[in-house]
Write a protein that holds these residues in place. Sequence first.
Motif, short mmCIF file in Angstrom:
data_model
loop_
_atom_site.label_atom_id
_atom_site.label_comp_id
_atom_site.label_asym_id
_atom_site.label_seq_id
_atom_site.Cartn_x
_atom_site.Cartn_y
_atom_site.Cartn_z
N ALA A 1 -5.38 -48.99 22.81
CA ALA A 1 -5.72 -47.60 22.48
C ALA A 1 -4.47 -46.82 22.09
N MET A 2 -4.66 -45.81 21.25
CA MET A 2 -3.55 -44.96 20.81
C MET A 2 -3.69 -43.56 21.39
N ASP A 3 -2.55 -42.96 21.76
CA ASP A 3 -2.59 -41.55 22.13
C ASP A 3 -2.42 -40.72 20.86
N SER A 4 -2.56 -39.41 20.98
CA SER A 4 -2.56 -38.53 19.81
C SER A 4 -1.22 -38.56 19.08
N THR B 1 1.05 -41.08 18.97
CA THR B 1 1.17 -42.35 18.25
C THR B 1 0.30 -42.35 17.01
N ARG B 2 -0.90 -41.80 17.15
CA ARG B 2 -1.82 -41.72 16.01
C ARG B 2 -1.21 -40.90 14.88
N ALA B 3 -0.62 -39.75 15.22
CA ALA B 3 -0.01 -38.89 14.21
C ALA B 3 1.20 -39.57 13.57
N ASP B 4 2.01 -40.24 14.39
CA ASP B 4 3.19 -40.93 13.86
C ASP B 4 2.80 -42.09 12.96
N LEU B 5 1.75 -42.83 13.36
CA LEU B 5 1.30 -43.95 12.54
C LEU B 5 0.79 -43.46 11.19
#
Length: 251
Positions: A174-177, A179-183
Motif C-alpha cells: 500500500a502507498m501513503d499519500s 508516496t503516491r504524490a511523489d510517484l
Amino acid sequence: MMMNTTLNQLRGLRLETMAQALEQQLAQSGIGAMSFEERLALLVDREVHGRQDRRCARLLKTAKLKYPQAAIEDLDSRSTRGIERSAVMSLALGEWVNAGHAVLITGATGAGKSWLACALAQHACRRGHSALYLRVPRLGEELRIRHANGTFTRWLDTLKNTDVLLLDDWGMAAMDSQTRADLLEIIDDRASQRATIITSQLPIEHWHEWIGDQTVADAMLDRLMQNHHRFTLTGESLRKKSPPAQGSTDH
C-alpha cells in the motif's frame, strides 16, 4: 626509448587500451607486414571498443539491476516462461528508449517478470543508455529518507534524467499519500520523454484500485499509457491480448 616515451604519453592521455594494443603489436613477429594505416586503424578500433566496454560496465554498475546478467540472448533457454523471443527482440532492438515508451510486464509470481525487465534494461545499457532499478515496495521508505535529508529534489532530477527506470513489484504494498504524490511526479517527469519499465502481479485493470486516489490514478495511468508496450506472462505463453488502446503495443 622512443617507444617507451610514446607508451607513457598514451597512458598520460588515458589511452590505456591503445597503449596495451601497441605493446601487443610490438610483440607480434608478423606485424611488420602491415602498413602504418592498418596498424593505426587497429589501435584506434581497440581504444574505441575498450571505452564502450568500460562505459557499459559503469552503466550496469549504476543500474543496480536485480539480475545484472539477464540478457535477451538467453531467452531461448527460458522457454518455460512463455516468452516469445521475436516480440522481445523487436522491442529491444527498436527505439523504445529514445522514444520514451513504457513497458508494462504483468503476470503471476515466478513467471519471469523481473528477469525480462532486467534483460531489457541490461540491453539498453549495452546500447549506451543509463538505467536504474527500484523496488516499489521500498520506494516509500526511500522517499521519506530523501525528504528528511534534503536530497529529494536532486534525486528526482537524477530519476528524470535516467534513460530507463525499472519499477519492480508495482502494486505489492500500500502507498501513503506522500508516496503516491511523489510517484506521480516521477512518472510525470518521464512521460513520453524517458523510458519506464514496470513489473506487477496485478493486472493493469486493478492498478487504479491499488493507487487509491482516483485523480492521481487517472493522471498516472494516462501518462504511462500514452505510448506503451504490454507483456502478460502466463507461465506458458505471452498471450496476445485484444486490440490495444491507442498508443499501445501488446505482446
